[in-house]
Design an enzyme around this catalytic site. Structure first.
Site, PDB file in Angstrom:
ATOM      1  CG  ASP A  36    -129.896 -71.462  29.833  1.00 48.39           C
ATOM      2  OD1 ASP A  36    -129.584 -72.293  30.703  1.00 48.39           O
ATOM      3  OD2 ASP A  36    -130.616 -71.740  28.866  1.00 48.39           O
ATOM      4  CB  SER A  37    -131.034 -68.552  34.766  1.00 54.37           C
ATOM      5  OG  SER A  37    -132.175 -68.213  33.981  1.00 54.37           O
ATOM      6  N   GLY A  91    -134.523 -70.279  33.417  1.00 55.85           N
ATOM      7  CA  GLY A  91    -135.788 -69.535  33.390  1.00 55.85           C
ATOM      8  C   GLY A  91    -136.548 -69.744  32.094  1.00 55.85           C
ATOM      9  CG  PHE A  92    -136.131 -69.358  27.194  1.00 55.78           C
ATOM     10  CD1 PHE A  92    -136.970 -68.379  26.678  1.00 55.78           C
ATOM     11  CD2 PHE A  92    -135.846 -70.464  26.401  1.00 55.78           C
ATOM     12  CE1 PHE A  92    -137.512 -68.498  25.407  1.00 55.78           C
ATOM     13  CE2 PHE A  92    -136.389 -70.588  25.127  1.00 55.78           C
ATOM     14  CZ  PHE A  92    -137.224 -69.603  24.633  1.00 55.78           C
ATOM     15  CD  GLN A 150    -137.456 -61.637  30.240  1.00 60.32           C
ATOM     16  OE1 GLN A 150    -138.191 -61.361  29.295  1.00 60.32           O
ATOM     17  NE2 GLN A 150    -136.674 -62.735  30.244  1.00 60.32           N
ATOM     18  N   GLY A 157    -136.175 -62.791  26.598  1.00 58.26           N
ATOM     19  CA  GLY A 157    -137.583 -62.727  26.240  1.00 58.26           C
ATOM     20  C   GLY A 157    -137.854 -62.276  24.818  1.00 58.26           C
ATOM     21  CG  ASP A 194    -128.097 -68.305  22.956  1.00 55.59           C
ATOM     22  OD1 ASP A 194    -128.490 -67.224  23.425  1.00 55.59           O
ATOM     23  OD2 ASP A 194    -128.872 -69.284  22.798  1.00 55.59           O
ATOM     24  CB  CYS A 238    -116.474 -72.245   3.392  1.00 51.46           C
ATOM     25  SG  CYS A 238    -116.625 -72.773   5.098  1.00 51.46           S
ATOM     26  CB  CYS A 279    -115.479 -75.377   7.400  1.00 48.49           C
ATOM     27  SG  CYS A 279    -116.572 -76.241   6.260  1.00 48.49           S
ATOM     28  CB  CYS A 302    -115.958 -76.021   2.378  1.00 50.12           C
ATOM     29  SG  CYS A 302    -117.697 -75.610   2.667  1.00 50.12           S
ATOM     30  CG  HIS A 324    -120.676 -75.225   5.703  1.00 47.24           C
ATOM     31  ND1 HIS A 324    -119.693 -74.480   5.087  1.00 47.24           N
ATOM     32  CD2 HIS A 324    -121.855 -74.592   5.416  1.00 47.24           C
ATOM     33  CE1 HIS A 324    -120.244 -73.468   4.443  1.00 47.24           C
ATOM     34  NE2 HIS A 324    -121.553 -73.513   4.625  1.00 47.24           N
TER      35      HIS A 324
END
Lengths: 338, 338
Positions: free
Chosen positions: B60-61, B63-64, B156, B183, B233, B271, B273, B276, B302
């Protein structure tokens, strides 16, 4: 044996642990009795199934922990009464109960319940504890219910070599499947450990596994192996990892140190472990400074691989009749070096 | 994309992460600039090499994070001045510097530096931030130096659908390799997220990846996918794991709960994984109660597998033209259920 106190070797999955070369793992009867309790472990199908470790497992008897971690209320011939640090309840642990718990946990090797005298202690106290340990061993043998678990006896005797030797000779007559030397690494100087092992290990049957409990470091292990010891357990690899330290080239490095910030080489270029094959010292330094849990996992992988690799190299050297020359560096006291 | 803020997805090795089915991973420019600094990551050969992740990466940049985590000193047309929570130093972050940092980090996808207005904010503030975000995007495009990194623009516009739509249409004319909706998840009611995405995503080029930032949950993702979103994400799988919680059968379970103490079944019998396949709910409950780090690793494995599996099942359903029927449960507001 890496130490998996609470049915896990801290920060490592069984898959990661297997990749380190670990064969056998130790778990603690005392801790597992308090949490989650042996009934739950047994309910899961036993310790192997519960913790997902297919290799051999050993449980200690709880003796050492009762004497080192608990607030003891009373020691009698019957057993030890102590207060659980977990929930404050009063527990009375006897040789019979220790074996009953270990039968329920279901490790491949279980240990006799012993009285581990502190260091320092006077000769009379140590002598009494050693004699009681022998009587308790007989009760453990009588209480043991499972033929698929090997019960090892423990030699006590403090720093008194004659007490150690008498205990070793008594135990050897019992024809147990294995023997341990206990009550070391309790605060005595390291050179005394060597003397104790040198005096005791040769008196234990060489065709049976001989186990030095709670040891050790490179030097302590090499010296004990020279006296005939086969088996060790030690928390150092994973504990050091959680302090941000790694074994590299026989030294202990603090990876958080600023000198590693821009060091893009592996921890140890000769090490086959996952950590050394994929990450740089700079990355480990970064993770530690950022307090990322992954740092402890990656360092535990390396440290465990490294310490087990050390014992594997010793095994190879012994088979090639080169142990005393190749490991000469480790077979002399630390104070005699450099 | 699992979130690897500080160049690692918390508690997971890259090998474990790969086994979850994760393809792309997000890392944070803001955090990596502060610690260890992009020079060290670049010195290691870039982010992939530094963190040992061979798959695609996105940064990401910043910014957030500047707007949500920092003590802001000043916002001007040039950029944002803030105090580092890491060491207190004053940092001036501009669109050019964000791109320069991201060029040095070397992720496959990098994000434009945007002004992320808070929620609630008045329409004039949001309108000004949205217009500035567009001007900053142009500066990001001009500053971007690497043709092997795809620069995504960010829409935005807060909760104002007309501002969102105008921004999306302006960005679409720039023919960027991908677009994000930013945003959201800043405190507004979840039903507003759906409305924003429904109004915005269809205006972004369908042949380019469309990325909804900081989302999401099962429901938010399913609903956004219905509007054309491709990429998400979210920290939830690993963050919940560190709180002892697991996604099971679409619910959130607290594995520390006493009802799991003697539950010897896997977390989710369906599952695939590692967790599990090898461990019981009772074991996870035990590890959590004992505060063993391994619990967080096993639950992260998991939860990440489960959330990625959810998106994989959606992908299959879309290819089979069955998405809106098979996932109907997730495509209605939570309040309309049960």
């Amino acid at each position: 044996m890496p130490v998996g106190t609470l049915a896990n070797v801290k920060t490592l999955t069984p898959a990661q642990l297997k990749e380190t070369g670990a064969q056998m793992v130790l778990a603690n009867t005392y801790h597992l009795h308090l949490q989650p309790g042996e009934a739950i472990v047994a309910g899961a199908g036993g310790l192997h199934q519960f913790m997902g470790w297919k290799g051999p497992l050993l449980t200690d008897s709880g003796g050492f922990q009762v004497f080192s971690l608990s607030e003891i209320r009373n020691i009698t011939e019957d057993g030890v009464t102590f207060r659980s640090p977990h929930d404050g309840q009063t527990i009375h642990l006897t040789p019979e109960l220790s074996i009953q718990i270990q039968n329920a946990l279901g490790a491949d090797v279980i240990m006799a319940f012993d009285e581990c005298p502190p260091y320092p202690a006077n000769r009379e106290e140590v002598s009494a504890a050693t004699a009681r340990t022998y009587r308790w061993l007989k009760r453990c043998i009588a209480a043991h219910q499972r033929t698929d678990q090997a019960l090892f006896g423990i030699v006590q005797g403090g720093i008194h070599l004659d007490l150690r030797q008498a205990a070793a000779e008594s135990l050897a007559t019992l024809e147990l499947p294995g023997y341990a030397i206990g009550g070391v690494s309790v605060g005595e100087p390291p050179e005394l450990i060597v003397k104790i092992v040198q005096a005791t290990a040769p008196l234990l049957p060489p065709e049976k596994p001989r186990y030095l409990m709670g040891v050790g470091t490179y030097r302590e292990m090499a010296q004990a192996i020279a006296s005939g010891v086969d088996l060790f357990d030690c928390v150092i690899p994973t504990r050091l990892a959680r302090h941000g330290a790694a074994f590299v080239q026989g030294e202990r490095w603090n990876l958080k140190n600023a000198r590693f910030r821009k060091d893009f080489t592996p921890l140890d270029g000769t090490c086959p472990c996952y950590t050394c094959q994929h990450f740089s010292r700079a990355y480990l330094c970064h993770l530690l400074r950022a307090q990322e849990i992954l740092a402890y996992t990656l360092l535990s992988i390396h440290n465990t691989t490294e310490l087990i690799g050390f014992t594997q190299r010793i095994r190879t050297a012994i088979l090639n009749n080169r142990f005393s020359t190749e490991f000469a560096h480790w077979l002399i006291p630390a104070t005699a070096q450099r």
